[in-house]
Design a protein around this motif. Structure first.
Motif, PDB file in Angstrom:
ATOM      1  N   GLY A 117       0.808  -1.205   0.000  1.00 13.41           N
ATOM      2  CA  GLY A 117       0.000   0.000   0.000  1.00 13.41           C
ATOM      3  C   GLY A 117       0.847   1.263   0.000  1.00 13.41           C
ATOM      4  N   LYS A 118       2.167   1.099   0.241  1.00 14.13           N
ATOM      5  CA  LYS A 118       3.073   2.250   0.293  1.00 14.13           C
ATOM      6  C   LYS A 118       4.070   2.242  -0.866  1.00 14.13           C
ATOM      7  CE  LYS A 118       2.728   2.388   5.335  1.00 14.13           C
ATOM      8  NZ  LYS A 118       3.471   2.241   6.622  1.00 14.13           N
ATOM      9  N   THR A 119       4.779   1.117  -1.054  1.00 16.15           N
ATOM     10  CA  THR A 119       5.719   1.012  -2.174  1.00 16.15           C
ATOM     11  C   THR A 119       5.298  -0.081  -3.157  1.00 16.15           C
ATOM     12  OG1 THR A 119       7.155  -0.552  -1.003  1.00 16.15           O
ATOM     13  CG2 THR A 119       7.619   1.807  -0.728  1.00 16.15           C
ATOM     14  N   ILE A 120       4.231  -0.809  -2.812  1.00 16.25           N
ATOM     15  CA  ILE A 120       3.658  -1.808  -3.714  1.00 16.25           C
ATOM     16  C   ILE A 120       2.156  -1.877  -3.443  1.00 16.25           C
ATOM     17  CG2 ILE A 120       4.175  -3.682  -2.089  1.00 16.25           C
ATOM     18  CD1 ILE A 120       4.454  -5.550  -4.563  1.00 16.25           C
ATOM     19  N   LYS A 121       1.393  -1.987  -4.521  1.00 16.69           N
ATOM     20  CA  LYS A 121      -0.056  -2.074  -4.370  1.00 16.69           C
ATOM     21  C   LYS A 121      -0.616  -2.934  -5.494  1.00 16.69           C
ATOM     22  CE  LYS A 121      -4.169   0.781  -3.543  1.00 16.69           C
ATOM     23  NZ  LYS A 121      -4.661   2.165  -3.302  1.00 16.69           N
ATOM     24  N   PRO A 122      -1.450  -3.932  -5.155  1.00 18.32           N
ATOM     25  CA  PRO A 122      -2.001  -4.817  -6.185  1.00 18.32           C
ATOM     26  C   PRO A 122      -3.311  -4.280  -6.748  1.00 18.32           C
ATOM     27  CG  PRO A 122      -2.561  -5.663  -4.020  1.00 18.32           C
ATOM     28  CD  PRO A 122      -1.794  -4.384  -3.784  1.00 18.32           C
ATOM     29  N   PHE A 123      -3.456  -4.426  -8.062  1.00 17.34           N
ATOM     30  CA  PHE A 123      -4.686  -4.050  -8.759  1.00 17.34           C
ATOM     31  C   PHE A 123      -5.093  -5.224  -9.646  1.00 17.34           C
ATOM     32  CE2 PHE A 123      -2.591  -0.172  -7.658  1.00 17.34           C
ATOM     33  CZ  PHE A 123      -3.584   0.766  -7.436  1.00 17.34           C
ATOM     34  N   MET A 124      -6.261  -5.765  -9.415  1.00 19.67           N
ATOM     35  CA  MET A 124      -6.702  -6.918 -10.193  1.00 19.67           C
ATOM     36  C   MET A 124      -7.024  -6.506 -11.620  1.00 19.67           C
ATOM     37  SD  MET A 124      -7.054 -10.122  -9.330  1.00 19.67           S
ATOM     38  CE  MET A 124      -7.784 -10.310  -7.704  1.00 19.67           C
ATOM     39  N   PHE A 125      -6.527  -7.283 -12.570  1.00 21.49           N
ATOM     40  CA  PHE A 125      -6.902  -7.101 -13.972  1.00 21.49           C
ATOM     41  C   PHE A 125      -7.667  -8.315 -14.485  1.00 21.49           C
ATOM     42  CE2 PHE A 125      -6.644  -6.866 -18.509  1.00 21.49           C
ATOM     43  CZ  PHE A 125      -6.667  -5.503 -18.791  1.00 21.49           C
ATOM     44  N   GLY A 126      -7.252  -9.488 -14.066  1.00 15.74           N
ATOM     45  CA  GLY A 126      -7.881 -10.714 -14.559  1.00 15.74           C
ATOM     46  C   GLY A 126      -9.230 -10.966 -13.930  1.00 15.74           C
ATOM     47  N   HIS A 127     -10.273 -10.955 -14.744  1.00 15.79           N
ATOM     48  CA  HIS A 127     -11.610 -11.146 -14.185  1.00 15.79           C
ATOM     49  C   HIS A 127     -11.845 -12.586 -13.730  1.00 15.79           C
ATOM     50  CE1 HIS A 127     -11.748 -11.470 -18.569  1.00 15.79           C
ATOM     51  NE2 HIS A 127     -12.810 -12.242 -18.484  1.00 15.79           N
ATOM     52  N   ALA A 128     -11.097 -13.541 -14.277  1.00 12.10           N
ATOM     53  CA  ALA A 128     -11.207 -14.918 -13.792  1.00 12.10           C
ATOM     54  C   ALA A 128     -10.680 -15.032 -12.364  1.00 12.10           C
ATOM     55  CB  ALA A 128     -10.444 -15.873 -14.712  1.00 12.10           C
ATOM     56  N   ASN A 129      -9.665 -14.229 -12.029  1.00  6.59           N
ATOM     57  CA  ASN A 129      -9.184 -14.197 -10.646  1.00  6.59           C
ATOM     58  C   ASN A 129     -10.303 -13.810  -9.697  1.00  6.59           C
ATOM     59  OD1 ASN A 129      -6.559 -14.810 -11.383  1.00  6.59           O
ATOM     60  ND2 ASN A 129      -5.844 -12.701 -11.322  1.00  6.59           N
ATOM     61  N   TYR A 130     -11.000 -12.733 -10.044  1.00  5.60           N
ATOM     62  CA  TYR A 130     -12.111 -12.278  -9.204  1.00  5.60           C
ATOM     63  C   TYR A 130     -13.154 -13.389  -9.045  1.00  5.60           C
ATOM     64  CZ  TYR A 130     -11.273  -7.232  -8.522  1.00  5.60           C
ATOM     65  OH  TYR A 130     -10.809  -6.013  -8.096  1.00  5.60           O
ATOM     66  N   GLU A 131     -13.475 -14.037 -10.159  1.00  4.51           N
ATOM     67  CA  GLU A 131     -14.481 -15.101 -10.109  1.00  4.51           C
ATOM     68  C   GLU A 131     -14.056 -16.200  -9.136  1.00  4.51           C
ATOM     69  OE1 GLU A 131     -16.869 -18.129 -13.137  1.00  4.51           O
ATOM     70  OE2 GLU A 131     -14.954 -17.259 -13.746  1.00  4.51           O
ATOM     71  N   MET A 132     -12.810 -16.636  -9.241  1.00  2.17           N
ATOM     72  CA  MET A 132     -12.342 -17.724  -8.389  1.00  2.17           C
ATOM     73  C   MET A 132     -12.234 -17.289  -6.928  1.00  2.17           C
ATOM     74  SD  MET A 132      -9.612 -19.745 -10.836  1.00  2.17           S
ATOM     75  CE  MET A 132      -8.729 -18.276 -11.398  1.00  2.17           C
TER      76      MET A 132
END
Length: 270
Positions: free
Chosen positions: A167-182
């Motif tokens: 959240g400070k020097t690294i932050k994840p952002f989902m792009f793959g919608h299959a990831n969200y589904e799973m």
């Protein structure tokens, strides 16, 4: 050929983990009481495809595919065929809203590849586009140490020892919608594909909408100019349940002791 998936039960409880925090903040998905219709996305959409046609969502059952492939329909008409009551397509809609330039470019690249090589031959480029589209996670970083830690599978160093830097020097952002589904039904073994994108420190302090806008432009340039998805080489495995804040059980450091999931880097003998 039409795709069919039987309706699934709408369960807002599936969207309560940290992995869905961006969708809760930006789209208030936790306040929905039922499956949204395809047109629900309209107020959030600012996407225009490479044919200069505004993107819209329509019920998959009402779309005339003809002899066209899914990506060709989107490119030629601007219509994204969307199955009713379907997690996969629902999350796909969110990604179109959050990464409109990148999604339009990926769509264009698919169609160009099909025009050159046909539908029967899957090139390395189309495989990479599909893998990122389905399973990609954008890791925005302002410190390059993260690239080595995660590519070298230094999981405890990345997820435990440096947990406070997320959240400070690294932050994840989902792009793959299959990831969200799973992730609506998370399981040990669930793994995405990370792509590292440099982001200035000052952008980490901006609001979430601004961060997505920055990353959308950066991704567009990386794919269009640097051809970073020519193949899968820049995509790195990422155990999704290990990402700090995305899974309740990872608050206990012993969660990372499962070496069947948090596997050591495979070394190739020469």
């Amino acid at each position: 050929m039409k795709r069919f998936t039987p309706p699934e039960q709408w369960q807002v409880s599936s969207l309560q983990t940290g992995a869905f925090s961006h969708l809760r903040e930006l789209f208030k998905v936790d306040e929905l009481t039922n499956w949204p219709a395809p047109q629900w996305f309209s107020p959030f959409l600012k996407a225009i495809n490479a044919n200069n046609i505004a993107i819209s969502f329509e019920d998959d059952a009402k779309v005339d595919f003809g002899d066209r492939y899914y990506e060709q329909v989107i490119f030629e008409t601007g219509v994204v065929p969307t199955r009713a009551e379907n997690w996969h397509d629902l999350f796909g809609g969110f990604i179109w809203c959050l990464f409109p330039k990148t999604k339009a470019l990926i769509n264009q690249r698919h169609v160009q590849d099909i025009a050159q090589y046909g539908l029967q031959k899957r090139t390395k480029h189309r495989n990479a586009l599909t893998l990122f589209d389905e399973c990609g996670v954008v890791l925005a970083i302002s410190d390059t140490k993260w690239i080595e830690l995660l590519r070298e599978h230094q999981w405890k160093a990345a997820f435990v020892d440096n947990k406070n830097e997320w959240g400070k020097t690294i932050k994840p952002f989902m792009f793959g919608h299959a990831n969200y589904e799973m992730l609506t039904k998370p399981y040990i073994g669930l793994t995405g594909k990370a792509l590292f994108v440099s982001m200035p420190d000052e952008i980490f302090c901006k609001d979430l909408v601004t961060q997505y806008q920055y990353l959308d432009q950066a991704l567009y340039e990386m794919i269009n100019t640097d051809n970073c998805l020519a193949d899968n080489k820049q995509l790195s495995p990422l155990p999704l349940l290990g990402v700090p804040g995305w899974h309740d059980e990872n608050q206990d450091a012993s969660f990372y002791d499962n070496t069947d999931y948090f596997r050591a880097k495979r070394r190739i003998r020469t």
